[in-house]
Scaffold this motif. Structure first.
Motif, short mmCIF file in Angstrom:
data_model
loop_
_atom_site.label_atom_id
_atom_site.label_comp_id
_atom_site.label_asym_id
_atom_site.label_seq_id
_atom_site.Cartn_x
_atom_site.Cartn_y
_atom_site.Cartn_z
N TYR A 1 0.91 -1.09 -0.09
CA TYR A 1 0.09 -0.09 -0.14
C TYR A 1 0.82 1.30 -0.11
N PHE A 2 1.89 1.17 0.73
CA PHE A 2 2.63 2.63 1.08
C PHE A 2 3.66 2.51 -0.45
N SER A 3 3.98 1.48 -0.85
CA SER A 3 4.65 1.74 -2.11
C SER A 3 3.80 2.18 -3.35
N ARG A 4 2.34 1.76 -3.18
CA ARG A 4 1.82 2.28 -4.29
C ARG A 4 1.22 3.69 -4.29
N ASN A 5 1.13 4.12 -2.83
CA ASN A 5 0.24 5.24 -2.65
C ASN A 5 0.96 6.37 -2.13
N LEU A 6 2.24 6.23 -1.58
CA LEU A 6 3.00 7.34 -1.11
C LEU A 6 3.13 8.53 -2.04
N ASP A 7 3.45 8.14 -3.33
CA ASP A 7 3.26 9.40 -4.58
C ASP A 7 2.41 10.10 -4.46
N HIS A 8 1.02 9.54 -4.36
CA HIS A 8 -0.21 10.38 -4.35
C HIS A 8 -0.08 11.30 -3.12
N LEU A 9 0.19 10.54 -1.98
CA LEU A 9 0.25 11.36 -0.60
C LEU A 9 0.88 12.61 -0.82
N ILE A 10 2.33 12.36 -1.34
CA ILE A 10 3.12 13.57 -1.45
C ILE A 10 2.60 14.61 -2.52
N ILE A 11 2.29 14.30 -3.46
CA ILE A 11 1.82 15.29 -4.57
C ILE A 11 0.54 15.83 -3.89
N GLY A 12 -0.37 15.13 -3.45
CA GLY A 12 -1.68 15.97 -2.94
C GLY A 12 -1.48 16.79 -1.51
N ARG A 13 -0.15 16.49 -0.99
CA ARG A 13 0.06 17.35 0.04
C ARG A 13 0.92 18.58 -0.23
N ILE A 14 1.68 18.56 -1.23
CA ILE A 14 2.62 19.50 -1.43
C ILE A 14 2.19 20.34 -2.82
N SER A 15 1.24 19.80 -3.71
CA SER A 15 0.91 20.41 -4.90
C SER A 15 -0.58 20.75 -4.73
N GLY A 16 -1.42 19.96 -4.30
CA GLY A 16 -2.74 20.39 -3.94
C GLY A 16 -3.70 19.27 -5.04
N SER A 17 -4.90 19.61 -5.15
CA SER A 17 -5.85 18.80 -5.87
C SER A 17 -5.67 18.65 -7.29
N ALA A 18 -5.60 19.88 -8.02
CA ALA A 18 -5.40 19.71 -9.29
C ALA A 18 -4.16 19.21 -9.93
N PRO A 19 -3.08 19.26 -9.33
CA PRO A 19 -1.78 18.66 -10.04
C PRO A 19 -1.88 17.06 -9.68
N LEU A 20 -2.71 16.74 -8.37
CA LEU A 20 -2.72 15.34 -8.22
C LEU A 20 -4.05 14.69 -9.07
N GLY A 21 -4.72 15.46 -9.54
CA GLY A 21 -5.69 14.88 -10.35
C GLY A 21 -4.98 14.74 -11.70
N LEU A 22 -4.24 15.54 -12.16
CA LEU A 22 -3.34 15.26 -13.57
C LEU A 22 -2.56 14.10 -13.35
N TYR A 23 -1.93 13.86 -12.13
CA TYR A 23 -1.07 12.93 -12.10
C TYR A 23 -1.75 11.45 -12.00
N ASP A 24 -2.72 11.60 -11.31
CA ASP A 24 -3.67 10.26 -11.09
C ASP A 24 -4.23 9.89 -12.64
N LYS A 25 -4.53 10.96 -13.33
CA LYS A 25 -5.31 10.46 -14.52
C LYS A 25 -4.13 9.72 -15.56
N ALA A 26 -2.91 10.15 -15.29
CA ALA A 26 -1.74 9.95 -16.11
C ALA A 26 -1.50 8.39 -15.70
N TYR A 27 -1.37 8.33 -14.21
CA TYR A 27 -1.15 7.22 -13.46
C TYR A 27 -2.02 5.72 -13.99
N LYS A 28 -3.21 6.42 -14.09
CA LYS A 28 -4.38 5.06 -14.20
C LYS A 28 -4.22 4.81 -15.71
#
Length: 486
Positions: free
Chosen positions: A229-256
């Motif tokens: 879980y931590f291996s797969r979700n740490l990136d989303h946690l870090i990006i959401g924390r330091i960059s906010g929801s919109a950049p996390l949304g962009l990253y998540d769509k590319a990731y998926k």
């Protein structure tokens, strides 16, 4: 009785065909639904949903507790054991749903977004139904009911997607994505439980005794789930924390989007490997042979997917999400480099489960997670989304070493080169075929103004070129023989 014999005699090839057929249709539906929803919802909506998913994924691990694979592995469980485990899952589901509702407040604080409080409360519905489904789903896998599982996958995706699109059109935003998941989880449980209700007996409940039967196997499986879980979700946690929801949304769509090939092939195989190969848990060479064949096939498919994604990233993002998501393209391109390695890594967990070595699966998960944590934190220091994404890709590639060691060396006592050799040739061949087409696209700007023709031309030309090289080198014959023997 005749029905029962058919279930028992279902071959690996037929099970794979049923799963691939349903998964192909399901992915096709998902692509259509995603294309519609991506045009109705904003990156911020998807970013909030990605933030919620980080925590629902963790609760999904708590919900399963490793019991699902354990039900498949242990052949001596009775209907009373199933009943006891179901009562346990019911109590666990109520507890987890309540805890997740309360967690809405700290999650809102972590992401600086008050909407998480309300949305987490609604998300607890899917957590409850996913938890109480673990026994029914395990029984269906154990009995190799892949016809039913495939039908369920397609029908529930269609109904859940229809609910989500209707809500998105009505302006519900992120809530439409949550009710997509809620609808599917409710329908899946009802479908599964109705299918196996005669297999469960509540006449004599002995929860602790039933848990003890599967405890050692399931504890290592659950431990792997936690570290993975931590291996797969740490990136989303870090990006959401330091960059906010919109950049996390962009990253998540590319990731998926890069995860589709992984869901498509190893994801499908992973659901059917253990029910078939667990009978060979004392025949290590048989399992090693199965692993080698699957690595060869996955490396070939993964290499083709990797370089088509690199070649046609702009076109793929445009058709999948629309022009408003073009900022995803660099992220999508970077993540695409890891597809081949993720595909190979993804299948080995089921091999270790089949071998009864969930202890090695747990140990491998720890080392893989350490690699991901170190690389993501190094990327986070820069507070640059592209650097973090590059570090995630590098970590996925390096994790292959830990996978190779714990499967090929520790479990099967073979040289580590026997793991990497089947990967090297198709990857290098695919890269060589990629170079001239990348040069044509970059230097000649051929068809760059027409996304449709560009995607068709470059993807089709690449497949023809790569197939020709594989035919000349004899690798297509090797692939054909591998598929035939499976």
């Amino acid at each position: 009785m005749q029905d029962s014999k058919k279930k028992k005699s279902m071959s690996f090839r037929r099970a794979a065909a049923l799963q691939f057929g349903s998964r192909y249709l399901n992915v096709f539906l998902q692509l259509i639904l995603t294309a519609i929803l991506a045009r109705l919802l904003s990156p911020n909506d998807y970013g909030i949903m990605a933030g919620i998913s980080i925590f629902t994924n963790f609760f999904g691990i708590l919900a399963d507790m490793g019991f699902g694979p354990a039900i498949v592995q242990y052949k001596n469980l009775t209907s009373k054991d199933y009943g006891s485990l179901f009562i346990f899952s019911l109590c666990l589901g109520v507890s987890l749903a309540g805890i997740f509702m309360a967690l809405g407040y700290p999650i809102a604080w972590f992401f600086h977004e008050s909407a998480y409080i309300r949305l987490c409360a609604w998300s607890s519905i899917s957590i409850f139904f996913s938890t109480i489904d673990m026994v029914a789903n395990g029984i269906l896998l154990k009995e190799k009911r892949f016809d039913l599982i495939g039908s369920r996958l397609v029908v529930t995706t269609l109904i859940g997607g229809t609910v989500a699109v209707s809500m998105a059109i009505s302006g519900f935003g992120t809530m439409s994505l949550i009710w997509n998941i809620n609808t599917i989880s409710i329908l899946v449980f009802c479908w599964n439980f109705t299918s196996i209700r005669r297999k469960i007996s509540f006449s004599e409940i002995h929860i602790l005794d039933s848990i003890r039967i599967v405890a050692r196997y399931s504890s290592y499986q659950a431990g792997f789930g936690f570290v993975n879980y931590f291996s797969r979700n740490l990136d989303h946690l870090i990006i959401g924390r330091i960059s906010g929801s919109a950049p996390l949304g962009l990253y998540d769509k590319a990731y998926k989007l890069t995860s589709y090939p992984i869901q498509f092939v190893p994801g499908v195989l992973g659901t059917i490997i253990q029910p078939f190969l667990s009978m060979y848990q004392d025949k290590k060479e048989k399992l090693f042979e199965a692993q080698s064949k699957m690595i060869s096939v996955l490396a070939l498919i993964g290499s083709v997917a990797t370089f088509i994604f690199l070649l046609c990233g702009t076109e793929i993002i445009y058709f999948a999400y629309g022009s408003q998501w073009m900022q995803c393209v660099p992220l999508f391109t970077i993540l695409s480099l890891s597809i081949t390695f993720q595909m190979v890594n993804n299948i080995t967990g089921s091999i270790l489960q089949s071998a009864g070595r969930t202890d090695y699966l747990f140990a491998q998960g720890i080392f893989a997670t350490l690699i991901m944590v170190v690389f993501v934190l190094l990327g986070a220091i820069t507070e640059n989304l592209y650097v973090v994404t590059s570090m995630v890709t590098a970590a996925f590639i390096l994790q292959t070493i830990t996978v190779a060691y714990f499967t090929t060396v520790k479990t099967f006592s073979h040289n580590i080169n026997s793991f990497f050799n089947p990967i090297a040739f198709p990857f290098i061949t695919s890269f060589i075929c990629f170079l001239p087409l990348a040069g044509i696209k970059y230097y000649l700007n051929f068809l760059t103004n027409n996304y449709f023709l560009s995607l068709i031309f470059y993807a089709f030309t690449y497949v023809i070129l790569d197939s020709t090289v594989l035919l000349v080198t004899g690798q297509l014959k090797v692939l054909k023989s591998l598929l035939k023997n499976n």
